[in-house]
Every structure is written in structure tokens, then in C-alpha cells.
Design a protein around this motif. Structure first.
Motif, PDB file in Angstrom:
ATOM      1  N   VAL A   3      -0.950  -8.117   2.612  1.00 18.21           N
ATOM      2  CA  VAL A   3      -1.849  -7.979   1.673  1.00 18.21           C
ATOM      3  C   VAL A   3      -1.779  -6.627   0.937  1.00 18.21           C
ATOM      4  N   PHE A   4      -1.896  -7.282  -0.422  1.00 21.25           N
ATOM      5  CA  PHE A   4      -2.010  -6.024  -0.988  1.00 21.25           C
ATOM      6  C   PHE A   4      -3.804  -6.136  -1.576  1.00 21.25           C
ATOM      7  N   ILE A   5      -4.560  -5.244  -1.064  1.00 22.87           N
ATOM      8  CA  ILE A   5      -6.569  -5.752  -1.977  1.00 22.87           C
ATOM      9  C   ILE A   5      -6.331  -4.255  -2.708  1.00 22.87           C
ATOM     10  N   THR A   6      -7.168  -4.698  -3.902  1.00 20.85           N
ATOM     11  CA  THR A   6      -8.006  -4.293  -4.701  1.00 20.85           C
ATOM     12  C   THR A   6      -9.555  -3.743  -4.004  1.00 20.85           C
ATOM     13  N   GLY A   7      -9.658  -2.228  -4.526  1.00 26.41           N
ATOM     14  CA  GLY A   7     -11.090  -2.279  -4.078  1.00 26.41           C
ATOM     15  C   GLY A   7     -11.007  -1.702  -3.031  1.00 26.41           C
ATOM     16  N   ALA A   8     -10.182  -0.971  -2.556  1.00 22.19           N
ATOM     17  CA  ALA A   8      -9.669  -1.145  -0.842  1.00 22.19           C
ATOM     18  C   ALA A   8     -10.686   0.206  -0.413  1.00 22.19           C
ATOM     19  N   THR A   9     -11.052   1.036  -0.933  1.00 21.38           N
ATOM     20  CA  THR A   9     -12.099   2.529  -0.495  1.00 21.38           C
ATOM     21  C   THR A   9     -13.502   1.395  -0.492  1.00 21.38           C
ATOM     22  N   GLY A  10     -13.793   0.572  -1.574  1.00 18.16           N
ATOM     23  CA  GLY A  10     -14.980   0.126  -1.756  1.00 18.16           C
ATOM     24  C   GLY A  10     -16.379  -0.333  -1.099  1.00 18.16           C
ATOM     25  N   TRP A  11     -17.291  -0.557  -0.886  1.00 19.66           N
ATOM     26  CA  TRP A  11     -18.323  -1.213  -0.551  1.00 19.66           C
ATOM     27  C   TRP A  11     -17.733  -2.200   0.270  1.00 19.66           C
ATOM     28  N   VAL A  12     -17.069  -3.113  -0.144  1.00 17.65           N
ATOM     29  CA  VAL A  12     -16.885  -4.316   0.651  1.00 17.65           C
ATOM     30  C   VAL A  12     -15.398  -4.720   0.871  1.00 17.65           C
ATOM     31  N   ASP A  54      -3.866  -0.396 -15.193  1.00 25.54           N
ATOM     32  CA  ASP A  54      -2.215  -0.468 -14.922  1.00 25.54           C
ATOM     33  C   ASP A  54      -1.557  -2.271 -14.976  1.00 25.54           C
ATOM     34  N   LEU A  55      -1.711  -2.467 -15.442  1.00 27.25           N
ATOM     35  CA  LEU A  55      -1.656  -4.521 -15.335  1.00 27.25           C
ATOM     36  C   LEU A  55       0.092  -4.407 -14.999  1.00 27.25           C
ATOM     37  N   SER A  56       1.079  -3.940 -14.921  1.00 28.53           N
ATOM     38  CA  SER A  56       2.171  -3.810 -14.804  1.00 28.53           C
ATOM     39  C   SER A  56       2.153  -3.600 -13.361  1.00 28.53           C
ATOM     40  N   LEU A  57       1.640  -2.704 -12.541  1.00 30.05           N
ATOM     41  CA  LEU A  57       1.549  -2.082 -11.056  1.00 30.05           C
ATOM     42  C   LEU A  57       1.330  -3.212 -10.214  1.00 30.05           C
ATOM     43  N   LEU A  58       0.026  -4.006 -11.020  1.00 27.06           N
ATOM     44  CA  LEU A  58      -0.675  -5.488  -9.822  1.00 27.06           C
ATOM     45  C   LEU A  58       0.135  -6.056  -9.445  1.00 27.06           C
ATOM     46  N   THR A  59       0.976  -6.288 -11.179  1.00 26.34           N
ATOM     47  CA  THR A  59       2.020  -7.734 -10.850  1.00 26.34           C
ATOM     48  C   THR A  59       3.431  -7.223  -9.881  1.00 26.34           C
ATOM     49  N   GLU A  60       3.628  -6.340 -10.386  1.00 26.55           N
ATOM     50  CA  GLU A  60       4.766  -5.417  -8.947  1.00 26.55           C
ATOM     51  C   GLU A  60       4.036  -6.134  -7.854  1.00 26.55           C
ATOM     52  N   THR A  61       3.866  -5.107  -7.125  1.00 26.85           N
ATOM     53  CA  THR A  61       2.537  -5.122  -5.939  1.00 26.85           C
ATOM     54  C   THR A  61       2.422  -6.213  -4.939  1.00 26.85           C
ATOM     55  N   ALA A  62       1.784  -6.885  -6.097  1.00 26.44           N
ATOM     56  CA  ALA A  62       1.518  -8.721  -6.146  1.00 26.44           C
ATOM     57  C   ALA A  62       2.424  -9.510  -5.670  1.00 26.44           C
ATOM     58  N   ALA A  63       3.926  -9.590  -6.456  1.00 27.66           N
ATOM     59  CA  ALA A  63       5.624  -9.861  -5.783  1.00 27.66           C
ATOM     60  C   ALA A  63       5.683  -9.581  -4.575  1.00 27.66           C
ATOM     61  N   ARG A  64       5.519  -8.260  -4.254  1.00 27.27           N
ATOM     62  CA  ARG A  64       6.041  -7.374  -2.664  1.00 27.27           C
ATOM     63  C   ARG A  64       5.205  -8.165  -1.914  1.00 27.27           C
ATOM     64  N   SER A  65       4.099  -9.016  -2.260  1.00 28.02           N
ATOM     65  CA  SER A  65       2.646  -9.670  -0.885  1.00 28.02           C
ATOM     66  C   SER A  65       2.726 -10.723  -0.642  1.00 28.02           C
ATOM     67  N   ASP A  66       2.251 -11.631   0.525  1.00 24.43           N
ATOM     68  CA  ASP A  66       1.856 -12.380   1.059  1.00 24.43           C
ATOM     69  C   ASP A  66       0.907 -13.410   0.052  1.00 24.43           C
ATOM     70  N   ALA A  67      -0.162 -12.218  -0.065  1.00 21.33           N
ATOM     71  CA  ALA A  67      -1.419 -12.588  -0.439  1.00 21.33           C
ATOM     72  C   ALA A  67      -1.576 -11.217  -0.994  1.00 21.33           C
ATOM     73  N   VAL A  68      -2.826 -11.307  -1.737  1.00 18.94           N
ATOM     74  CA  VAL A  68      -3.573 -10.172  -2.913  1.00 18.94           C
ATOM     75  C   VAL A  68      -5.672 -10.837  -2.243  1.00 18.94           C
ATOM     76  N   ILE A  69      -6.054  -9.433  -1.823  1.00 21.67           N
ATOM     77  CA  ILE A  69      -7.529  -9.484  -1.933  1.00 21.67           C
ATOM     78  C   ILE A  69      -8.291  -8.676  -3.566  1.00 21.67           C
ATOM     79  N   HIS A  70      -8.660  -9.771  -4.333  1.00 22.96           N
ATOM     80  CA  HIS A  70      -9.304  -8.719  -5.207  1.00 22.96           C
ATOM     81  C   HIS A  70     -11.103  -8.840  -5.146  1.00 22.96           C
ATOM     82  N   THR A  71     -11.092  -7.222  -5.129  1.00 22.81           N
ATOM     83  CA  THR A  71     -12.683  -6.387  -4.798  1.00 22.81           C
ATOM     84  C   THR A  71     -13.020  -5.844  -5.289  1.00 22.81           C
ATOM     85  N   ALA A  72     -11.903  -5.050  -6.498  1.00 23.79           N
ATOM     86  CA  ALA A  72     -12.644  -4.220  -7.350  1.00 23.79           C
ATOM     87  C   ALA A  72     -13.437  -5.220  -8.373  1.00 23.79           C
ATOM     88  N   PHE A  73     -14.275  -4.210  -8.529  1.00 20.02           N
ATOM     89  CA  PHE A  73     -15.025  -4.759 -10.551  1.00 20.02           C
ATOM     90  C   PHE A  73     -15.269  -3.046 -10.660  1.00 20.02           C
TER      91      PHE A  73
END
Length: 289
Positions: A3-12, A54-73
């Protein structure tokens, strides 16, 4: 799952990471801060350094994952429209990496965008198409890529000790002005959820066999704003009084907003049941101040 998660150090996001790790999932976290990265790495999370730009980084990392959880904003309201567009592009980039095969994408939105003034339910679409934040609209759009998308609609108050969101804004405003205020009669309603209950929901959505599109992270369906102001006033030893919109400045649309929301379907379909203190109880904790 990986699982790839954005905002991994955030409040949620940080609570979601802990939930996933405890359940045995392999987690990759997007981080910007070196200080926070070190703490996250110590928990066994694989780090990817970058930002939502870093849109290319997001796409490449998501491609290597089973799922993505997007919490960053980015919640800097002085440039909210730009941050909303950044978020929309990030959702598209993440979905592009996941496309095909029915992999999972969980996107974060809010119940305040659904149907202000009436009880919002999970079956209602986002109502205000003119609002700059397009998280949910973009989430619907990327389903065409063959991604199984769900949206977590967070309550406006995701509370807990250490809260640096809307409740901390109210506390600091009360301290600065010498009054714990509400607008009008203060009968407008705010839903709320504890951050630990919200974090658990993301993990449960990831693990359910047939996820629905929208889930509501809501424990308290609608607390009258005046009741929130009264607890804050009592804890700070300040008077509790009605004030005009000008008193609240940029925060007025939230302070005067009526956003009741149900989590009935979410509770049934996920078997999700809040276990943490409600907002008013939480606000009696001295650590909050």
C-alpha cells in the motif's frame, strides 16, 4: 497488500499507516520532511521522498503497489484554489499508475462538500460543483481507468489531543479575542470523528471485498456549534457569546456552516463502530489546551 500512502506523516495519514502496519500490510509512505521521515522509517515503512507536485513519482510508485490511500492535502487557505488543483492532478497521477486490474484507490474528501443544511448520506453526490476542491469529482472521473475508487468523507472536525485543525483554530481565536464565540444562535451543526476511528476506517475499506464509492468518517452526526463554543469557553475561563462573521474572518463560512452527516451505511457495510471519545468529551481534556 503493498500500500502506497500520501500524507503518511499527517494527522490522519499517520494513524492509517499504523493501522496498516498492525494488520500486516507493507506500507510505502510519501514524505517531504526529513525530521518526520526518520520517525516513519523507524516503524518499518518504506519511504518515498517527494510532494504532490512530483506527478511522475506518484504514478511510478502507485504502479508498484496493490493499492493507494491518498490523505495528503495542503490546507493553506490563502492559496486554496491552487492546492485543490494540485490535489486533482495528484489523484489523476495515482490512478494512472494503478490503472487496469481493478486495483484500489482511496481518496480523501469531506462531508461539508455534500449537502450543507441537510443530513448528508453516503448515497448523495458532492453537491457544490463550484467549490475549488475537486477530490471527489476527480475520483469519479478516474474510475474510467479501471481503478476501484472509494472516497472517505471526513467530518470537519477530526479531533484528538494534538489537533491542529479547525478546533485548534477556534481555541486560538478564543484566546486571542477573549471570547469563545458562535454565530447567530449557534444552532448550526458540526459532525466530528476521532482521528483513530477515522484511521481505522481506511484500513477497513481496503480490506472489504466489494467497497462502495463514498464512506462517511462521522461519529458525532451534528453537534451544535454553540455547544462546542461553550466547552471551549469553560475550559479557558472565557465568556461564550454570539459574534458576527467578521469576528471569525476567513473561518466564518465554517463557523457558521450547518453540515450534519450520517454514517449509517458506513457502519453497516464496514461494521465500523467508533470507539474513541466524542468531540465534546475530548474537548474537556486539559491536553487540548
Amino acid at each position: 497488500m503493498y500500500v502506497f500512502i500520501t500524507g503518511a506523516t499527517g494527522w490522519v495519514g499517520s494513524t492509517v499507516v499504523q493501522e496498516l502496519r498492525d494488520a500486516g500490510h507493507y506500507v510505502t509512505g510519501l514524505v517531504r520532511s526529513e525530521d518526520r521521515a526518520a520517525a516513519l522509517a523507524s516503524t518499518g515503512v518504506r519511504l518515498v521522498r517527494g510532494s504532490l507536485d512530483d506527478l511522475s513519482l506518484l504514478t511510478e510508485t502507485a504502479a508498484r503497489s496493490d493499492a493507494v490511500i491518498h490523505t495528503a492535502f495542503n490546507h493553506d487557505f490563502s492559496r486554496f484554489a491552487e492546492n485543490a488543483e494540485q490535489d486533482r492532478k495528484a489523484i489523476r497521477a495515482l490512478a494512472t499508475g494503478l490503472q487496469g486490474g481493478g486495483r484500489r484507490l482511496i481518496v480523501t474528501s469531506g462531508v461539508t462538500l455534500v449537502s450543507p443544511g441537510q443530513l448528508a448520506t453516503e448515497d448523495m453526490p458532492q453537491g457544490d460543483l463550484l467549490h475549488p476542491r475537486r477530490s471527489e469529482i476527480e475520483a469519479r472521473a478516474v474510475e474510467e481507468l479501471g481503478v476501484r475508487v472509494s472516497v472517505v468523507r471526513l467530518a470537519p472536525s477530526v479531533h484528538g489531543v494534538g489537533d491542529h485543525g479547525f478546533i485548534s483554530t477556534l481555541i486560538e481565536l478564543a484566546r486571542r479575542t477573549g471570547v469563545s464565540a458562535y454565530m447567530g444562535e449557534g444552532r448550526n451543526r458540526w459532525p466530528a470523528v476521532h482521528r483513530l476511528d477515522a484511521g481505522r476506517m481506511y484500513r477497513q475499506i481496503l480490506e472489504v471485498a466489494e467497497p462502495r464509492f463514498a464512506y462517511h468518517a462521522v461519529a458525532d452526526e451534528g453537534i451544535e456549534f454553540r455547544a462546542i463554543a461553550q466547552v471551549i469557553g469553560r475550559q479557558l475561563g472565557l465568556p461564550v457569546q454570539a459574534r458576527s462573521a467578521e469576528h471569525f474572518g476567513w473561518f466564518a463560512s465554517f463557523a457558521g456552516g450547518d453540515f450534519p452527516a450520517s454514517s449509517g451505511r458506513t457502519r453497516i457495510e464496514l461494521k465500523w463502530m467508533p470507539t474513541q471519545p466524542g468531540l465534546l468529551e475530548d474537548l474537556t481534556s486539559p491536553e487540548y489546551y
